[in-house]
Scaffold this active site. Sequence first.
Site, PDB file in Angstrom:
ATOM      1  CG  ASP A 238      -2.315   0.576   0.835  1.00 21.19           C
ATOM      2  OD1 ASP A 238      -2.366   1.769   0.485  1.00 21.19           O
ATOM      3  OD2 ASP A 238      -3.313  -0.155   0.899  1.00 21.19           O
ATOM      4  CG  HIS A 308      -4.292   2.238  -2.224  1.00 18.66           C
ATOM      5  ND1 HIS A 308      -4.327   3.130  -1.186  1.00 18.66           N
ATOM      6  CD2 HIS A 308      -5.588   2.036  -2.598  1.00 18.66           C
ATOM      7  CE1 HIS A 308      -5.602   3.449  -0.916  1.00 18.66           C
ATOM      8  NE2 HIS A 308      -6.372   2.818  -1.770  1.00 18.66           N
ATOM      9  CD  GLU A 374     -10.000   4.047  -0.992  1.00 14.95           C
ATOM     10  OE1 GLU A 374     -10.934   4.204  -0.207  1.00 14.95           O
ATOM     11  OE2 GLU A 374      -8.822   3.878  -0.611  1.00 14.95           O
TER      12      GLU A 374
END
Length: 814
Positions: A238, A308, A374
């Site tokens: 991440d 990410h 995201e």
Amino acid sequence: MKPRSLVAPPVRTAFVHAGLACALVLATTACERKPAGEPAAAATQAAPAAPAAQPRAAHPSAAHPSAILPRPAKFVPGQGAFAFGPQTAVAVAADQPGARRVGEFFAQRMLAVRGFAPKLQDRGGDAKGAVELALDPKLPIGEEAYVLDIGQDGAKISARSEAGLFYGAVSLWQLASADGAQGATEIAAQRIEDAPAYRWRGLMLDVARHFRSVEEVKAMLDQMALLKLNTFHWHLTDDQGWRIEIKKYPRLTEVGGCRVRAGANGRDAQGKSVQYCGFYTQEQIRDVVAYAAARHINVVPEIEMPGHAQAAIAAYPALGVGDVLKQAPTVSSDWGVHTYLFNPQDQTFAFLSDVLDEVVALFPSKYIHIGGDEAAKDQWQLSPTVRAKIKSLGLKNEAALQSWFVGRIGAHLQTRGRVLVGWDEILEGGTLPASATVMSWRGDAGALEATRKGHDVILAPDRKLYLDYAQSDRDDEPSGRFPVAGLRAFYEFPMTPPGMDAQQAAHVIGAQGNLWTEHKRSFEQVQRALHPRLDALAEVVWSPAQGRDWNDFQRRLVSQLERYKALKVGFSDAAYAVDFKAEPGAGGAQVTLSTQTGFGEIRYRTDGGEPDASSPVYSQPLQAALPLDLVATAFFDGHALSAPRRLRAKTAADLSERGSARLKACREGYNLRLEDDATRDGRVGDDGDGARAALTANLIDPCWIYPGAKLDGVAMLRATVGQVPYNFQLWHDTDRIVTRKAEPDAALEVRLNDCKSAPIARLPLQPALASDGLTVLEAPLPKLSGSHDLCFVFASGKHDPLWALDRVSLRPAP
């Protein structure tokens, strides 16, 4: 999908569905689900919802016949009990190594809780008084199904596979360990026929934000196995860390495996920066995978893309959007939505293919998770190179580019014989590879769309199955997110979302709980986040839905909590912890006691001692004299369900104290319970040497309301305040952050009745500015009467650091 996603989705009404019937043990597959509401065939009917009503075996230490969790599909009580003790043998066939492995695991588990390990012996002789393990591939049951027969002269577990035999042994272990005690016991005679409702029964652990050691991961795998969970989703990369060794690209862990934590947590006592590092070597990965496989758990790795990706780009800047980036980023110490994406060039795909090839070699899992959530496309939108790529591919926009990106990765995984699984954003922008599986996290929409298109789906919705949410609004609740996600909500999770028909429901292969660890710094916090909500979810994905019963689950959970105590496994008791509501009364206080669930009985003492099973039972509000030292605990059947909770008050003014969790937030969304970055007394360092406060605050508008404050006779206000670094990236919501001007100095302002009125008191922050810990502030209040809402805001002129209340109280004149 994650707490890194700080944007709060709309709250959905809890929906309890009758569920899908599992046609269990006599089926030739593990589970054949039926449409909601369709009754199961008589031969495969689920167990009655209230086996807890069955009497205990005659022996006082005999285990309760309903002590299995998750609840078995079919349960038939027998007569008498099986004496189980150090003399008991486990009989296995010499030509069945799988049965021997199960027997050895069972013996190890028995040693851990009862203090003795049954001896293994060859099956074939006299098995009277023994536990017999029988593998028979011809049994007409599912691959993970088992039959457990317990009589007065022994027990027999039958299964067609080692996995089924393993689950049968877990059930017998639970029956034999229900009281959490050591030594011999008795197990009530019964027959159990059991099989799982769903084939994906999972838990996700994020180790990118806070790293967990191999030993801690193995401890979690042990607990998963004892709940019959079979999928461990390992979130390995991440923005805040790259945790898996890739030999071809060593900088991924050399650079991407380290960051500096925010605030006091990232420096030592001398003020020097301290690196927070951690990754798993490939040898350690293989060890964990083998350990999980021995417990019939599949490990699914997650390598995040295209978003990410900040830790990877910090290690290899050429992977980023080069014509936008001015310099290489650092590994992030912030939580939230970041804008660093992999660039969509051939060199990047060569890198990702190399990484995935090493990952595939380490993980035998059919599924490889590629993230996909995201992916904030700001950098792609600003990049002439990326825009040219979109045009050359004939794509519509950046969303279509991500779909193309996912398709290219999926094609590579397909050449390696693997199935791509990703978060529900992979549905956006184009056509998803037909074989791809969708993990639905943004409510039900992703699951409904994916199943309509024929994709398999794993349910993992935010708020409903996220384990990083707070379990209560108590002041002793550890750090986490709000709103509260309590035990009952997990237990009543519907495996068939509203609006999904039977054909779509056939594509729901299971569900999982997700534990994001931004706010779970320690392993003790991890364990408390997992249990007992993971226990509830285990029943949701294993047991037939039509027999689900909340009170019966709680009765069986009593035994589970005793096991956890015996095994020293941490768990939260928030569902059963006693709450105190105390109001000043004639000559003292009137105190009302309650628990979140109302299960069991509350016992209390007024002399400061800890209650036991013989202490008085609470039945109505108590009239107590001051000074007061009241201690209360919830019990069921003589077992303590919670740690004792204490209400101590010397004067009536002490009853006015409210912690930040019990104050009302001025707005919904972005409400977090944040662990302070230093200890209460201001000491700093990686872990510190003392307790840290958990402060409840809103990231957009840090504002609190004390409702109905009784102001008669009040002359002073006392507030304990703290500050934490504002290490939150809110993406497009950043411009919504509220700051209040410091006039003339930074202060905590108190306003009457609403938050727009002029302050009635200001508590200067100067004494707190130099402390990383908590500071007590005091200020006089004007003479007021009656009950009023008090609004608290920090007027500091900036949002970083984030000031927060720890607690407030109202005091009379000295």
